[in-house]
Design a protein around this motif. Structure first.
Motif, PDB file in Angstrom:
ATOM      1  N   ARG C  12      89.509 -25.251  96.554  1.00  0.00           N
ATOM      2  CA  ARG C  12      89.628 -25.494  95.124  1.00  0.00           C
ATOM      3  C   ARG C  12      88.264 -25.815  94.533  1.00  0.00           C
ATOM      4  N   PHE C  13      87.944 -25.303  93.350  1.00  0.00           N
ATOM      5  CA  PHE C  13      86.805 -25.797  92.565  1.00  0.00           C
ATOM      6  C   PHE C  13      87.403 -26.600  91.423  1.00  0.00           C
ATOM      7  N   ASP C  14      87.240 -27.902  91.454  1.00  0.00           N
ATOM      8  CA  ASP C  14      87.908 -28.777  90.488  1.00  0.00           C
ATOM      9  C   ASP C  14      89.396 -28.438  90.428  1.00  0.00           C
ATOM     10  N   GLY C  36      88.498  -6.345  97.196  1.00  0.00           N
ATOM     11  CA  GLY C  36      89.391  -6.988  96.240  1.00  0.00           C
ATOM     12  C   GLY C  36      88.683  -7.167  94.921  1.00  0.00           C
ATOM     13  N   PRO C  37      89.479  -7.385  93.861  1.00  0.00           N
ATOM     14  CA  PRO C  37      88.878  -7.495  92.534  1.00  0.00           C
ATOM     15  C   PRO C  37      87.926  -8.696  92.429  1.00  0.00           C
ATOM     16  N   SER C  38      87.091  -8.659  91.398  1.00  0.00           N
ATOM     17  CA  SER C  38      86.160  -9.755  91.160  1.00  0.00           C
ATOM     18  C   SER C  38      86.929 -11.057  90.948  1.00  0.00           C
ATOM     19  N   GLY C  39      86.461 -12.108  91.576  1.00  0.00           N
ATOM     20  CA  GLY C  39      87.113 -13.401  91.417  1.00  0.00           C
ATOM     21  C   GLY C  39      88.252 -13.644  92.389  1.00  0.00           C
ATOM     22  N   SER C  40      88.490 -12.684  93.299  1.00  0.00           N
ATOM     23  CA  SER C  40      89.622 -12.849  94.209  1.00  0.00           C
ATOM     24  C   SER C  40      89.323 -13.838  95.333  1.00  0.00           C
ATOM     25  N   GLY C  41      88.067 -14.241  95.478  1.00  0.00           N
ATOM     26  CA  GLY C  41      87.740 -15.285  96.443  1.00  0.00           C
ATOM     27  C   GLY C  41      87.041 -14.793  97.702  1.00  0.00           C
ATOM     28  N   LYS C  42      86.549 -13.552  97.696  1.00  0.00           N
ATOM     29  CA  LYS C  42      85.921 -12.974  98.891  1.00  0.00           C
ATOM     30  C   LYS C  42      84.655 -13.733  99.277  1.00  0.00           C
ATOM     31  N   SER C  43      83.770 -13.950  98.292  1.00  0.00           N
ATOM     32  CA  SER C  43      82.525 -14.662  98.588  1.00  0.00           C
ATOM     33  C   SER C  43      82.824 -16.069  99.065  1.00  0.00           C
ATOM     34  N   THR C  44      83.755 -16.720  98.378  1.00  0.00           N
ATOM     35  CA  THR C  44      84.097 -18.095  98.735  1.00  0.00           C
ATOM     36  C   THR C  44      84.588 -18.159 100.177  1.00  0.00           C
ATOM     37  N   LEU C  45      85.386 -17.189 100.574  1.00  0.00           N
ATOM     38  CA  LEU C  45      85.893 -17.170 101.948  1.00  0.00           C
ATOM     39  C   LEU C  45      84.737 -17.116 102.949  1.00  0.00           C
ATOM     40  N   ASP C 163      77.700 -10.483 102.227  1.00  0.00           N
ATOM     41  CA  ASP C 163      78.394 -10.604 100.942  1.00  0.00           C
ATOM     42  C   ASP C 163      77.847  -9.574  99.961  1.00  0.00           C
ATOM     43  N   GLU C 164      78.555  -8.485  99.820  1.00  0.00           N
ATOM     44  CA  GLU C 164      78.145  -7.379  98.941  1.00  0.00           C
ATOM     45  C   GLU C 164      76.659  -7.063  99.083  1.00  0.00           C
ATOM     46  N   PRO C 165      76.229  -6.691 100.265  1.00  0.00           N
ATOM     47  CA  PRO C 165      74.784  -6.529 100.508  1.00  0.00           C
ATOM     48  C   PRO C 165      74.166  -5.375  99.735  1.00  0.00           C
TER      49      PRO C 165
END
Ligand code: ATP
Ligand code: MG
Lengths: 222, 221, 244
Positions: C12-14, C36-45, C163-165
């Protein structure tokens, strides 16, 4: 000292500064800064355009203003001008010194902002067959103004603060009123605290405004 | 007109030693002021960047109060106010304190901005390469911060020298006061002011141009 | 035994829940592509795997280390995980060579001579053997990403995160980077790759995972997932990618 007594002193100092000092300080600030903006605009533009000879001369002027204490400039004008039959009273000398000094700094801001516009903007304007004057008027200057605004607001705070220095040549503005008052009430801490708060009340909002502008600009560029 | 004023070189030379004494004091008060200003700036910046809200707010309040009030008022406040609190210090020392507190606040802003300017991805890259906190600071963050901070700090030093003229109001005979005294004694302002101004220009402009030289020089990456 | 295992990961972010219970395992030598679409949490994972982000619930284990357990030695963990960022994140004040030798000597304790040899070798492998003494800002994006990959590989990690190199690169520069990554996958490296390059997924990946809204929506063999997605959201996403 008793707190109530201090409060009383503070209030009477405040009233005195407000009545006798603030009008002069405000006139110095406003008149001086308007003139400084005129000087800064012209000098900055000439130096941006690299007009031969004039550019070099004006660089000398800017360096003198940046390279000398403001008090030294005030003294110089105050004591030297009469020798050349230029008689100015303390107020006029102060306005002259303030606008020459702030004008030099403003010219650097103006020049820097104009130079910050990318080359592509000049080329695009050229490609649209705009004359040099029109390129400046309609393409370059409007963009430069946005860049120049935050530092110009910041410079105005330095300008307001510099007005205090002219109290040294016996001009009765805010700082001088407080200084004289201190000698009769013998309460330096209260007296100068009131004075400081009064400057703060004017300068702080401008500082906040300037840094707000700056953040907005930075956000737009990012 | 300009030609009405004959510069009297004899007078100029005769009073040169007094101006040199003033120059010495200007250099001294500025140099000591700079040293203390640097200390004030570093600690204030650390306080500002610290996690403690109280420290950070206190540092911010200090910086803002300095930036929003004239140096001359600060000087008067210290010079006339300290004795009332029972603190008796020589004018020179009060001058150093005033300059250090004033420039220290501006310096703190420069340091803070220089550190905050480093993007958070630089910290992350260092972390992902298993650098310890100390190594991350030592090899990644501080070298970049130094490049952001050092040139503007030199620029700030030029303001400090300019500002040092105001310690004359406490009777410290620095360069501006020396020149004004010579002027009052001889009624020959040009002979008094021109050499003094030349000295200031050399001192302050070398700091200003030094700062922009450093700015360009350190931009090698 | 899997080298990466994630169990019921919540992040969670806040008040924004970005990862809503992710579970997956990756075997040694496997290459897994995340889309996955932008904001789906790939980078965070990916960032939860080497502890760049803290988590609220669940377990992440990489190379037998419980990443988010209180006493975990983060430095030891990160020495075993390499990461390549979308924006390269080279250190601008260090030359390309120093970008490699600095972490190698400081974080891994390799001698400077050995580190230099490794830098030379790796930079040659990624095709910029002539850029040793150049500062990153004087390189093209493609060259910078090559240097960043070499920097991560120099640490001899067991797992590589990408991450999206290639998404910050001009199209003509992506091919070279993808080829380096494919070679790396073929050499047996364990790789977790966030990318929208479907050709890379087909050729190099063993498995593909489609994420949306903080959950794994669908996973499978890459070509099957691309050509014949079962889930409606996956289908829509593949169509949009295909249009580009
Ligand atoms: N540091 C942060 N603070 C707050 N919110 C964040 C932070 N980092 C990411 N988010 C949010 O978390 C969500 C997932 O972000 P993430 O970067 O993981 O997505 P992504 O799948 O990588 O997307 P993209 O394809 O755009 O890179 C987004 O809504 C993002 O705004
Ligand atoms: Mg992402």
């Amino acid at each position: 000292m008793h707190p109530a007594e201090a409060l009383h002193t503070a209030f009477s100092v405040f009233k005195l500064i407000l009545r006798e000092g603030v009008p002069v300080t405000l006139s110095l600030a406003v008149i001086g800064y308007v003139l400084a903006m005129l000087i800064g605009g012209c000098v900055g533009l000439v130096r941006f355009l690299r007009m031969p000879v004039l550019s070099q001369l004006l660089r000398g002027y800017v360096d003198c203003m940046r390279g000398l204490p403001f008090l030294m400039i005030v003294f110089f004008l105050y004591y030297v001008l009469p020798f050349f039959s230029i008689r100015l009273d303390a107020f006029e000398t102060a306005v002259l010194a303030l606008s020459l000094h702030s004008g030099a700094y403003l010219s650097e801001i103006v020049r820097g902002s104009l130079e910050a516009i990318p080359f592509g903007q000049h080329e695009a304007a050229k490609a649209l067959a705009l004359s040099p004057a029109k390129r400046l008027r309609y393409v370059i200057a409007p963009q430069a103004v946005r860049i120049a605004l935050p530092p110009m607001a910041g410079q105005s705070v330095l300008h307001i603060k510099d007005t205090s220095v002219v109290s040294i040549i016996a001009l009765t503005e805010m700082t001088r009123v407080a200084r004289v008052q201190m000698q009769s009430n013998m309460e330096p801490l209260v007296t100068f605290a009131v004075l400081a708060v009064m400057y703060f009340a004017v300068c702080y909002p401008v500082l906040r405004y300037a840094s707000g502008l700056e953040q907005k600009l930075a956000a737009k560029r990012a | 007109m300009f030609f009405d004023y004959d510069i009297n070189t004899t007078v100029m030379v005769k009073y040169l030693p007094e101006l040199c004494w003033g120059l010495r004091n200007t250099a001294l008060v500025s140099a000591v002021g700079m040293a203390f200003a640097l200390v004030v700036a570093v600690f204030t910046a650390l306080a500002r960047l610290s996690r403690s809200r109280l420290l950070s707010k206190a540092a911010a309040a200090y910086v803002e109060s300095i930036r929003a009030t004239p140096l001359l008022v600060q000087v008067y406040f210290l010079f006339f106010g300290l004795p009332e609190l029972g603190v008796l210090l020589p004018a020179f020392t009060v001058g150093v304190i005033a300059l250090a507190l004033n420039s220290g606040a501006y310096g703190a802003e420069i340091i803070r901005a220089g550190i905050e300017h480093i993007h958070k991805t630089q910290y992350e890259a260092a972390d992902s390469l298993a650098l310890s906190y100390a190594q991350k600071m030592r090899y990644v963050i501080l070298p970049q911060a130094f490049r952001n901070i050092f040139p503007p700090l030199v620029g700030q030093a030029s303001y400090l020298v300019k500002d040092s003229a105001l310690v004359s109001v406490m009777g410290v005979v620095e360069l501006t006061k020396a020149a004004n005294t010579v002027q009052a004694e001889t009624f020959r302002p040009l002979e008094a002011f021109l050499p003094a101004m030349a000295m200031y220009l050399v001192l302050i402009l070398s700091l200003i141009y030094g700062a922009s030289f450093l700015e360009r020089r350190l931009r090698r990456w | 035994m899997p080298i990466v295992s994630i169990l019921d990961l919540h992040k969670r972010f806040d008040h924004l829940e970005v990862l809503k219970g992710i579970s997956l395992e990756v075997d040694p030598g496997e290459t897994v592509v995340f889309a996955g679409p932008s904001g789906s949490g790939k980078s965070t994972l990916l960032r939860c795997l080497n502890g760049l982000e803290k988590i609220q619930r669940g377990t992440v284990i990489v190379d037998r280390v419980n990443v988010h357990a209180p006493g975990t030695d983060m430095l030891d963990l990160r020495r075993r995980i390499g990461m390549v960022f979308q924006s390269f994140n080279l250190f601008p004040h260090l030359t390309v060579e120093q970008n490699i030798t600095m972490p190698l000597t400081k974080a891994k304790g390799v001698s400077l001579a050995q580190a230099k040899a490794a830098a030379k070798d790796l930079l040659a492998k990624v095709g910029i053997g002539d850029k040793l003494t150049v500062y990153p800002n004087n390189l093209s994006g493609g060259q910078q990403q090559r240097a960043a990959i070499a920097r991560a590989l120099a640490m001899e990690p067991k797992v590589m995160l990408f991450d999206e190199p290639t998404s910050a690169l001009d199209p003509e520069l992506t091919g070279g980077i993808l080829q380096i990554m494919k070679d790396l996958a073929d050499s047996g490296m364990t790789m977790l790759v966030v990318t929208h390059e479907m050709s890379f997924a087909r050729q190099a990946a063993d498995r593909m995972i489609f994420m949306d809204g903080g959950v794994v929506v669908e996973e499978g063999e890459p070509s099957a997932l691309i050509d014949n997605p079962q889930n409606e959201r996956t289908r829509q996403f593949m169509q949009q990618i295909g249009l580009k």
